[in-house]
Motif scaffolding. Structure first.
Motif, PDB file in Angstrom:
ATOM      1  N   LEU A   1     -33.014 -24.123 -48.877  1.00 27.47           N
ATOM      2  CA  LEU A   1     -32.770 -25.554 -48.727  1.00 27.47           C
ATOM      3  C   LEU A   1     -31.919 -25.988 -49.909  1.00 27.47           C
ATOM      4  CD1 LEU A   1     -33.664 -27.868 -46.843  1.00 27.47           C
ATOM      5  CD2 LEU A   1     -35.508 -28.322 -48.443  1.00 27.47           C
ATOM      6  N   GLY A   2     -30.740 -26.578 -49.621  1.00 24.96           N
ATOM      7  CA  GLY A   2     -29.843 -27.016 -50.685  1.00 24.96           C
ATOM      8  C   GLY A   2     -30.311 -28.292 -51.356  1.00 24.96           C
ATOM      9  N   THR A   3     -29.614 -28.699 -52.396  1.00 30.23           N
ATOM     10  CA  THR A   3     -29.975 -29.903 -53.137  1.00 30.23           C
ATOM     11  C   THR A   3     -29.838 -31.162 -52.290  1.00 30.23           C
ATOM     12  OG1 THR A   3     -27.728 -30.058 -54.008  1.00 30.23           O
ATOM     13  CG2 THR A   3     -29.363 -28.942 -55.385  1.00 30.23           C
ATOM     14  N   SER A   4     -28.982 -31.123 -51.269  1.00 32.95           N
ATOM     15  CA  SER A   4     -28.818 -32.288 -50.397  1.00 32.95           C
ATOM     16  C   SER A   4     -29.857 -32.304 -49.286  1.00 32.95           C
ATOM     17  CB  SER A   4     -27.413 -32.293 -49.791  1.00 32.95           C
ATOM     18  OG  SER A   4     -27.251 -31.174 -48.955  1.00 32.95           O
ATOM     19  N   GLY A   5     -30.760 -31.353 -49.270  1.00 29.92           N
ATOM     20  CA  GLY A   5     -31.795 -31.309 -48.251  1.00 29.92           C
ATOM     21  C   GLY A   5     -31.369 -30.606 -46.975  1.00 29.92           C
ATOM     22  N   THR A   6     -30.234 -29.929 -47.005  1.00 28.29           N
ATOM     23  CA  THR A   6     -29.757 -29.208 -45.826  1.00 28.29           C
ATOM     24  C   THR A   6     -29.724 -27.713 -46.110  1.00 28.29           C
ATOM     25  OG1 THR A   6     -27.455 -29.434 -46.526  1.00 28.29           O
ATOM     26  CG2 THR A   6     -28.323 -31.152 -45.089  1.00 28.29           C
ATOM     27  N   ASP A   7     -29.492 -26.960 -45.057  1.00 26.05           N
ATOM     28  CA  ASP A   7     -29.408 -25.506 -45.145  1.00 26.05           C
ATOM     29  C   ASP A   7     -28.240 -25.111 -46.054  1.00 26.05           C
ATOM     30  OD1 ASP A   7     -29.817 -22.815 -44.547  1.00 26.05           O
ATOM     31  OD2 ASP A   7     -28.517 -22.897 -42.791  1.00 26.05           O
ATOM     32  N   ALA A   8     -28.462 -24.141 -46.949  1.00 27.19           N
ATOM     33  CA  ALA A   8     -27.395 -23.704 -47.849  1.00 27.19           C
ATOM     34  C   ALA A   8     -27.482 -22.203 -48.081  1.00 27.19           C
ATOM     35  CB  ALA A   8     -27.496 -24.439 -49.189  1.00 27.19           C
ATOM     36  N   ALA A   9     -26.316 -21.584 -48.171  1.00 22.00           N
ATOM     37  CA  ALA A   9     -26.242 -20.161 -48.530  1.00 22.00           C
ATOM     38  C   ALA A   9     -26.092 -20.087 -50.042  1.00 22.00           C
ATOM     39  CB  ALA A   9     -25.069 -19.501 -47.840  1.00 22.00           C
ATOM     40  N   ASN A  10     -26.859 -19.231 -50.659  1.00 20.67           N
ATOM     41  CA  ASN A  10     -26.820 -19.066 -52.111  1.00 20.67           C
ATOM     42  C   ASN A  10     -26.472 -17.625 -52.438  1.00 20.67           C
ATOM     43  OD1 ASN A  10     -28.087 -21.727 -53.145  1.00 20.67           O
ATOM     44  ND2 ASN A  10     -29.414 -21.089 -51.473  1.00 20.67           N
ATOM     45  N   THR A  11     -25.802 -17.436 -53.571  1.00 21.98           N
ATOM     46  CA  THR A  11     -25.458 -16.078 -54.000  1.00 21.98           C
ATOM     47  C   THR A  11     -25.773 -15.890 -55.472  1.00 21.98           C
ATOM     48  OG1 THR A  11     -23.190 -16.711 -54.527  1.00 21.98           O
ATOM     49  CG2 THR A  11     -23.581 -15.875 -52.309  1.00 21.98           C
ATOM     50  N   ALA A  12     -26.017 -14.652 -55.800  1.00 24.78           N
ATOM     51  CA  ALA A  12     -26.204 -14.242 -57.197  1.00 24.78           C
ATOM     52  C   ALA A  12     -25.490 -12.901 -57.346  1.00 24.78           C
ATOM     53  CB  ALA A  12     -27.682 -14.118 -57.515  1.00 24.78           C
ATOM     54  N   SER A  13     -24.583 -12.831 -58.304  1.00 27.12           N
ATOM     55  CA  SER A  13     -23.773 -11.606 -58.468  1.00 27.12           C
ATOM     56  C   SER A  13     -24.161 -10.849 -59.725  1.00 27.12           C
ATOM     57  CB  SER A  13     -22.285 -11.969 -58.561  1.00 27.12           C
ATOM     58  OG  SER A  13     -21.865 -12.612 -57.391  1.00 27.12           O
ATOM     59  N   GLY A  14     -24.071  -9.508 -59.636  1.00 25.53           N
ATOM     60  CA  GLY A  14     -24.334  -8.649 -60.800  1.00 25.53           C
ATOM     61  C   GLY A  14     -25.754  -8.763 -61.320  1.00 25.53           C
ATOM     62  N   VAL A  15     -26.725  -8.861 -60.428  1.00 28.14           N
ATOM     63  CA  VAL A  15     -28.123  -9.062 -60.815  1.00 28.14           C
ATOM     64  C   VAL A  15     -28.758  -7.727 -61.180  1.00 28.14           C
ATOM     65  CG1 VAL A  15     -30.373  -9.859 -60.003  1.00 28.14           C
ATOM     66  CG2 VAL A  15     -28.307 -11.069 -59.287  1.00 28.14           C
ATOM     67  N   ARG A  16     -29.383  -7.681 -62.365  1.00 27.96           N
ATOM     68  CA  ARG A  16     -30.146  -6.500 -62.788  1.00 27.96           C
ATOM     69  C   ARG A  16     -31.544  -6.628 -62.188  1.00 27.96           C
ATOM     70  NH1 ARG A  16     -27.950  -2.524 -64.592  1.00 27.96           N
ATOM     71  NH2 ARG A  16     -29.350  -1.921 -66.238  1.00 27.96           N
ATOM     72  N   LEU A  17     -32.074  -5.547 -61.684  1.00 25.59           N
ATOM     73  CA  LEU A  17     -33.352  -5.575 -60.987  1.00 25.59           C
ATOM     74  C   LEU A  17     -34.513  -5.378 -61.954  1.00 25.59           C
ATOM     75  CD1 LEU A  17     -32.274  -3.570 -57.845  1.00 25.59           C
ATOM     76  CD2 LEU A  17     -32.357  -6.034 -58.182  1.00 25.59           C
ATOM     77  N   PRO A  18     -35.668  -5.899 -61.641  1.00 30.33           N
ATOM     78  CA  PRO A  18     -36.146  -6.584 -60.451  1.00 30.33           C
ATOM     79  C   PRO A  18     -35.738  -8.075 -60.455  1.00 30.33           C
ATOM     80  CG  PRO A  18     -37.959  -6.368 -61.985  1.00 30.33           C
ATOM     81  CD  PRO A  18     -36.758  -5.708 -62.614  1.00 30.33           C
ATOM     82  N   TRP A  19     -35.773  -8.643 -59.260  1.00 32.28           N
ATOM     83  CA  TRP A  19     -35.405 -10.053 -59.066  1.00 32.28           C
ATOM     84  C   TRP A  19     -36.344 -10.647 -58.019  1.00 32.28           C
ATOM     85  CZ3 TRP A  19     -33.706 -12.727 -54.682  1.00 32.28           C
ATOM     86  CH2 TRP A  19     -33.091 -13.970 -54.892  1.00 32.28           C
ATOM     87  N   LYS A  20     -36.799 -11.897 -58.250  1.00 30.19           N
ATOM     88  CA  LYS A  20     -37.686 -12.555 -57.298  1.00 30.19           C
ATOM     89  C   LYS A  20     -37.404 -14.057 -57.323  1.00 30.19           C
ATOM     90  CE  LYS A  20     -42.608 -12.940 -56.174  1.00 30.19           C
ATOM     91  NZ  LYS A  20     -43.960 -12.503 -56.552  1.00 30.19           N
ATOM     92  N   LYS A  21     -37.396 -14.675 -56.135  1.00 31.19           N
ATOM     93  CA  LYS A  21     -37.141 -16.111 -56.048  1.00 31.19           C
ATOM     94  C   LYS A  21     -37.906 -16.683 -54.865  1.00 31.19           C
ATOM     95  CE  LYS A  21     -33.678 -19.442 -56.804  1.00 31.19           C
ATOM     96  NZ  LYS A  21     -33.043 -19.691 -58.024  1.00 31.19           N
ATOM     97  N   THR A  22     -38.599 -17.814 -55.100  1.00 30.46           N
ATOM     98  CA  THR A  22     -39.300 -18.534 -54.039  1.00 30.46           C
ATOM     99  C   THR A  22     -38.547 -19.838 -53.797  1.00 30.46           C
ATOM    100  OG1 THR A  22     -41.409 -17.564 -54.686  1.00 30.46           O
ATOM    101  CG2 THR A  22     -41.496 -19.560 -53.337  1.00 30.46           C
TER     102      THR A  22
END
Length: 192
Positions: A116-137
């Motif tokens: 859910l984006g900041t405007s309250g609508t559906d949004a695609a998000n990306t994260a590049s070059g992420v070192r693992l582990p990674w977790k997001k709620t």
């Protein structure tokens, strides 16, 4: 002498007549004199009305300025009411479900996921070059399928994505090798 007296009386009467006419003219001029001040009074009245007009001009200008100021203040109040932080839709206010995305393993990955984006609508998000582990709620709008995709970099490795909706595990997938890919998806019911 009698005739002369009559002539003299006539002359006096004649002279009295012109003098009466002079006094009538004088009276008329006196009656005109008050009229002249009346005329000048009417000019003064016109001057006063001109002054009144001058006074009305600034009064009207003052009213216009006061009206514009009042409109500006009202606009600021309305803007303040509309733009109050409490009046913006909270991310939880939109019909959504809590989704947890998790990526574990070794290596560096690029991640894309739905939230859910900041405007309250559906949004695609990306994260590049992420070192693992990674977790997001995040919250995902109801009726939109939560999805997470991972791509390993050119060094390769092994990574596993997992998806949980409302705390319940739904799917996991593994990517390995150079530019290895994996996608995890789930389903959310449409809002009622």
């Amino acid at each position: 002498m009698g005739a002369e007296a009559q002539k003299s009386t006539a002359a006096t009467a004649h002279s009295a007549e012109p003098s009466t006419s002079h006094s009538e003219e004088a009276a008329a001029s006196h009656s005109e004199e008050p009229q002249a001040p009346v005329a000048s009074d009417s000019r003064e009245s016109a001057g006063e009305s001109g002054t009144d007009a001058k006074r009305r001009g600034p009064d009207r200008n003052g009213l216009v300025i006061a009206g514009a100021t009042l409109a500006a203040c009202a606009g600021l109040v309305v803007y303040g009411v509309i733009n109050t932080p409490g009046s913006k839709p909270d991310a939880k206010a939109a019909p959504s479900a809590e989704v947890t995305y998790e990526v574990t393993g070794s290596g560096t990955v690029d991640i894309s996921y739905r939230a859910l984006g900041t405007s309250g609508t559906d949004a695609a998000n990306t994260a590049s070059g992420v070192r693992l582990p990674w977790k997001k709620t995040v919250d995902v709008p109801l009726g939109k399928d939560p999805v997470i995709s991972i791509v390993l970099d050119e060094k390769g490795g092994q990574a596993r994505c997992a998806l949980a909706i409302r705390g319940r595990h739904v799917q996991s997938s593994t990517a390995s090798g150079e530019f290895g890919r994996a996608t995890c998806a789930g389903e959310l019911p449409a809002p009622e």
